[in-house]
Design an enzyme around this catalytic site. Structure first.
Site, PDB file in Angstrom:
ATOM      1  N   ASP A 214       0.849  -1.190   0.000  1.00 25.90           N
ATOM      2  CA  ASP A 214       0.000   0.000   0.000  1.00 25.90           C
ATOM      3  C   ASP A 214       0.892   1.250   0.000  1.00 25.90           C
ATOM      4  O   ASP A 214       1.884   1.321   0.736  1.00 25.90           O
ATOM      5  CB  ASP A 214      -0.891   0.004   1.252  1.00 25.90           C
ATOM      6  CG  ASP A 214      -1.920   1.103   1.222  1.00 25.90           C
ATOM      7  OD1 ASP A 214      -3.041   0.832   0.767  1.00 25.90           O
ATOM      8  OD2 ASP A 214      -1.608   2.230   1.667  1.00 25.90           O
ATOM      9  N   ASN A 222      -2.828  13.105  -3.567  1.00 29.20           N
ATOM     10  CA  ASN A 222      -3.962  13.597  -4.348  1.00 29.20           C
ATOM     11  C   ASN A 222      -4.402  14.980  -3.887  1.00 29.20           C
ATOM     12  O   ASN A 222      -4.700  15.866  -4.702  1.00 29.20           O
ATOM     13  CB  ASN A 222      -5.140  12.617  -4.239  1.00 29.20           C
ATOM     14  CG  ASN A 222      -4.970  11.399  -5.132  1.00 29.20           C
ATOM     15  OD1 ASN A 222      -4.344  11.477  -6.181  1.00 29.20           O
ATOM     16  ND2 ASN A 222      -5.530  10.280  -4.709  1.00 29.20           N
ATOM     17  N   HIS A 227      -5.335  14.698  -8.677  1.00 35.00           N
ATOM     18  CA  HIS A 227      -5.479  13.281  -9.013  1.00 35.00           C
ATOM     19  C   HIS A 227      -4.640  12.880 -10.236  1.00 35.00           C
ATOM     20  O   HIS A 227      -4.286  11.715 -10.383  1.00 35.00           O
ATOM     21  CB  HIS A 227      -6.955  12.945  -9.258  1.00 35.00           C
ATOM     22  CG  HIS A 227      -7.767  12.963  -7.994  1.00 35.00           C
ATOM     23  ND1 HIS A 227      -7.832  11.891  -7.141  1.00 35.00           N
ATOM     24  CD2 HIS A 227      -8.529  13.942  -7.440  1.00 35.00           C
ATOM     25  CE1 HIS A 227      -8.612  12.186  -6.114  1.00 35.00           C
ATOM     26  NE2 HIS A 227      -9.041  13.431  -6.264  1.00 35.00           N
ATOM     27  N   ASP A 231      -2.361   9.678 -10.190  1.00 35.38           N
ATOM     28  CA  ASP A 231      -2.368   8.602 -11.195  1.00 35.38           C
ATOM     29  C   ASP A 231      -0.948   8.304 -11.676  1.00 35.38           C
ATOM     30  O   ASP A 231      -0.579   7.139 -11.897  1.00 35.38           O
ATOM     31  CB  ASP A 231      -3.242   8.991 -12.388  1.00 35.38           C
ATOM     32  CG  ASP A 231      -4.728   8.938 -12.058  1.00 35.38           C
ATOM     33  OD1 ASP A 231      -5.089   8.393 -10.991  1.00 35.38           O
ATOM     34  OD2 ASP A 231      -5.530   9.451 -12.864  1.00 35.38           O
ATOM     35  N   GLU A 257      -4.847   2.446  -4.040  1.00 33.66           N
ATOM     36  CA  GLU A 257      -3.378   2.450  -3.995  1.00 33.66           C
ATOM     37  C   GLU A 257      -2.842   1.133  -3.476  1.00 33.66           C
ATOM     38  O   GLU A 257      -1.696   1.063  -3.002  1.00 33.66           O
ATOM     39  CB  GLU A 257      -2.888   3.598  -3.108  1.00 33.66           C
ATOM     40  CG  GLU A 257      -3.263   3.500  -1.653  1.00 33.66           C
ATOM     41  CD  GLU A 257      -4.607   4.129  -1.301  1.00 33.66           C
ATOM     42  OE1 GLU A 257      -4.774   4.563  -0.154  1.00 33.66           O
ATOM     43  OE2 GLU A 257      -5.494   4.180  -2.184  1.00 33.66           O
TER      44      GLU A 257
END
Length: 343
Positions: A214, A222, A227, A231, A257
């Site tokens: 994770d 973010n 975002h 990404d 994630e």
């Protein structure tokens, strides 16, 4: 001609099923395909009537309704967990056989046409009663055979295209669109196969290992950079994960994630080394970004990892939950670390 008719019918059914699924934006996976293939074939009238009634009321067939129809009209109420995978494999196999059948029929037709040509050449110039009629009939047969060859060639090409399209859609259905890694469904399929193999071989020190990963403080990325940058960070981590995946292992993005790596036949010590190399590598990576003021900068992230090994007699769910518990310990123990949990 029977083989040709069978080939054409198989192609028509597959084509119609795929067209219906595209028309109603139905995801391509074995349950949905089984229902719409049965509908297109017309052999299951109860299913066809049930779909028609449902579509009149709802205009589309959602996943829940499809599952009910599948269990009620296709296989009954006793679904075999491995049935869907076998169905998908048989689907591709059937299309492959159809291509081969069309090729064999075309070869046989060509051979017959060559025999007629030699017969016609042998009769040329001979004065025999009815010869002109025989030659005319032979020429008609040759023309018909040539037309049939073209038809078989078209059918072979079309069936091949349908098979390729089905495989492409199937692969897309198993791939995470953002990172290009296998998705959760692909991971679950591979895990089921891996556990079946492990059970048949007997548990030992080379039992499958599972690594769950994770990205630390990903929400902060973010919130701080948008975002789009988030990404890009996901893709950067995914690329490192893919590059660090040993042969015969599987790396996948299973949501948000969170990523996993399934190591089918590796000792826990070796899996621990893979995880540590991955943790260190990701910590060195940088993703270009802009601050809210427009300044260019480099985003660095770390990852927390949970690692475990399959235990005798446990289910896939238990295996995954223990890896998740190990990940939880890493997250709450300070992040950017690996936790191994065995029980």
């Amino acid at each position: 001609m029977k083989n040709t008719e069978n080939v054409e019918r198989a192609a028509d059914i597959v084509r119609e099923a795929l067209n219906l699924m595209r028309k109603y934006s139905v995801p391509m996976h074995p349950v949905n395909y089984a229902v719409w293939h049965a509908y297109a074939s017309g052999d299951n009238l109860e299913l066809r009537n049930a779909i028609d009634r449902y579509m009149l009321q709802h205009l589309t067939l959602d996943e829940a309704a499809t599952e009910v129809l599948y269990r009620r009209h296709v296989i009954g109420n006793s679904a075999d967990p491995a049935l869907l995978q076998r169905m998908s494999e048989r689907m591709s196999s059937a299309l492959g056989q159809a291509v081969e059948s069309a090729a064999r029929a075309g070869d046989q037709t060509a051979a017959y046409g060559s025999s007629l040509s030699r017969f016609q050449d042998g009769l040329a110039g001979q004065a025999l009663p009815g010869l002109e009629e025989i030659l005319a009939t032979t020429r008609q047969m040759q023309a018909a055979i040539q037309a049939l060859q073209r038809q078989l060639g078209d059918s072979r090409q079309e069936i091949g295209q349908l098979r390729d399209e089905l495989e492409r859609v199937r692969q897309e259905n198993l791939t995470d669109t953002l990172t290009g890694l296998p998705n959760r469904r692909a991971f679950e399929q591979r895990l089921a196969a891996c556990m079946t193999l492990a059970a048949s071989a007997g548990m030992n020190s080379h039992a499958p290992c599972l690594l769950m990963l994770d990205i630390d403080h990903f929400k902060r990325v973010n919130d701080s950079y948008g975002h789009g940058t988030g990404d890009q960070v996901l893709c950067t981590v995914a690329a490192a994960l893919q590059a660090g995946t040993p042969d015969n292992a599987l790396a996948a993005r299973i949501g948000g994630e969170e990523f996993v790596m399934l190591l089918p036949a590796m000792q826990l010590q070796g899996a621990r080394l893979v995880a540590e190399q991955l943790r260190q590598k990701i910590a060195t990576l940088r993703t270009p970004a802009r601050s809210k003021t427009g300044a260019e900068l480099q985003v660095q992230v770390t990852v927390s990892i949970g690692l475990t090994s399959l235990q005798r007699g446990e289910t896939g769910r238990q295996f995954i939950e223990r890896a998740d518990q190990a990940l939880y310990q890493s997250k709450h123990g300070g992040r950017d670390r690996i936790t191994v949990r065995m029980g």
